[in-house]
Write a protein that holds these residues in place. Sequence first.
Motif, short mmCIF file in Angstrom:
data_model
loop_
_atom_site.label_atom_id
_atom_site.label_comp_id
_atom_site.label_asym_id
_atom_site.label_seq_id
_atom_site.Cartn_x
_atom_site.Cartn_y
_atom_site.Cartn_z
N LEU A 12 0.85 -1.19 0.00
CA LEU A 12 0.00 0.00 0.00
C LEU A 12 0.89 1.24 0.00
N TYR A 13 0.65 2.14 -0.94
CA TYR A 13 1.44 3.36 -1.06
C TYR A 13 0.55 4.57 -0.78
N GLY A 14 0.95 5.39 0.19
CA GLY A 14 0.31 6.67 0.41
C GLY A 14 1.11 7.69 -0.40
N LEU A 15 0.57 8.14 -1.48
CA LEU A 15 1.36 8.95 -2.39
C LEU A 15 1.41 10.40 -1.93
N ASN A 16 0.46 11.22 -2.26
CA ASN A 16 0.49 12.62 -1.85
C ASN A 16 -0.65 12.90 -0.89
N PRO A 29 -2.78 -12.82 9.75
CA PRO A 29 -3.09 -12.85 8.32
C PRO A 29 -2.11 -13.75 7.57
N LYS A 30 -2.60 -14.43 6.57
CA LYS A 30 -1.75 -15.28 5.74
C LYS A 30 -0.97 -14.45 4.73
N ILE A 31 -1.42 -13.23 4.48
CA ILE A 31 -0.78 -12.33 3.53
C ILE A 31 -0.09 -11.20 4.30
N LYS A 32 1.19 -10.95 3.99
CA LYS A 32 1.90 -9.83 4.61
C LYS A 32 1.39 -8.52 4.02
N ILE A 33 1.35 -7.48 4.85
CA ILE A 33 0.92 -6.16 4.40
C ILE A 33 2.06 -5.19 4.65
N LYS A 34 2.50 -4.52 3.59
CA LYS A 34 3.55 -3.51 3.69
C LYS A 34 2.96 -2.16 3.30
N VAL A 35 3.19 -1.16 4.15
CA VAL A 35 2.63 0.17 3.94
C VAL A 35 3.77 1.18 3.86
N TRP A 36 3.76 1.98 2.81
CA TRP A 36 4.75 3.03 2.63
C TRP A 36 4.04 4.37 2.52
N GLY A 37 4.43 5.30 3.36
CA GLY A 37 3.86 6.63 3.30
C GLY A 37 4.63 7.50 2.33
N GLY A 38 3.99 8.54 1.87
CA GLY A 38 4.62 9.48 0.96
C GLY A 38 4.60 10.87 1.55
N ALA A 39 4.56 11.86 0.68
CA ALA A 39 4.53 13.25 1.12
C ALA A 39 3.25 13.52 1.91
N GLY A 40 3.34 14.39 2.87
CA GLY A 40 2.17 14.75 3.69
C GLY A 40 2.30 14.19 5.09
N GLU A 41 1.32 14.52 5.91
CA GLU A 41 1.28 14.06 7.29
C GLU A 41 0.41 12.82 7.34
N ASP A 42 1.05 11.67 7.51
CA ASP A 42 0.34 10.40 7.47
C ASP A 42 0.11 9.85 8.87
N SER A 43 -0.92 9.04 8.98
CA SER A 43 -1.30 8.43 10.25
C SER A 43 -1.39 6.92 10.07
N GLU A 59 6.55 1.92 6.72
CA GLU A 59 7.78 2.69 6.46
C GLU A 59 7.40 4.10 6.02
N ASP A 60 7.99 5.08 6.68
CA ASP A 60 7.77 6.49 6.34
C ASP A 60 8.85 7.32 7.02
N THR A 61 8.80 8.62 6.83
CA THR A 61 9.75 9.52 7.47
C THR A 61 9.31 9.81 8.90
N ASN A 78 12.57 6.08 7.20
CA ASN A 78 13.38 6.27 6.01
C ASN A 78 13.10 7.67 5.51
N GLN A 79 14.14 8.46 5.30
CA GLN A 79 13.92 9.84 4.85
C GLN A 79 13.51 9.92 3.38
N ASN A 80 13.61 8.83 2.65
CA ASN A 80 13.18 8.81 1.25
C ASN A 80 12.47 7.47 0.98
N PRO A 81 11.25 7.29 1.55
CA PRO A 81 10.57 6.01 1.41
C PRO A 81 10.18 5.72 -0.05
N PRO A 82 9.97 4.44 -0.37
CA PRO A 82 9.63 4.05 -1.75
C PRO A 82 8.42 4.78 -2.33
N ALA A 83 7.47 5.18 -1.52
CA ALA A 83 6.29 5.88 -2.05
C ALA A 83 6.68 7.20 -2.69
#
Length: 98
Positions: A12-16, A29-43, A59-61, A78-83
């Motif tokens: 899951l990518y939080g873009l802008n 869960p049988k499926i792993k969930i990876k969440v990457w935040g992007g620009a903005g204030e994420d929760s 993963e986010d800043t 991470n100061q430069n996350p994949p999102a």
Amino acid sequence: MFQASDTKEIHLYGLNGDDEFIVKGENRPKIKIKVWGGAGEDSYTVKGPKRMARRISVEDTEYRNSYDLSPGTRQKTNQNPPANQFDAEGWLLRYYLD
């Protein structure tokens, strides 16, 4: 709906903008969930027992993001996350060419 027989991970990518991610559950869960935040204030909220939270990674800043994570949740700063590097146009082009 995702089936564990077909899907090992969901990304899951939080873009802008200001994104809010909420993961709740009682079962592992049988499926792993990876969440990457992007620009903005994420929760980020992960609520559930440790056996569930171990399958979730976030993963986010550090900058202006809030984390309410159950013990066991994997958190990486991470100061430069994949999102921030995600290119939707490039992804769509690769998707349609495959």
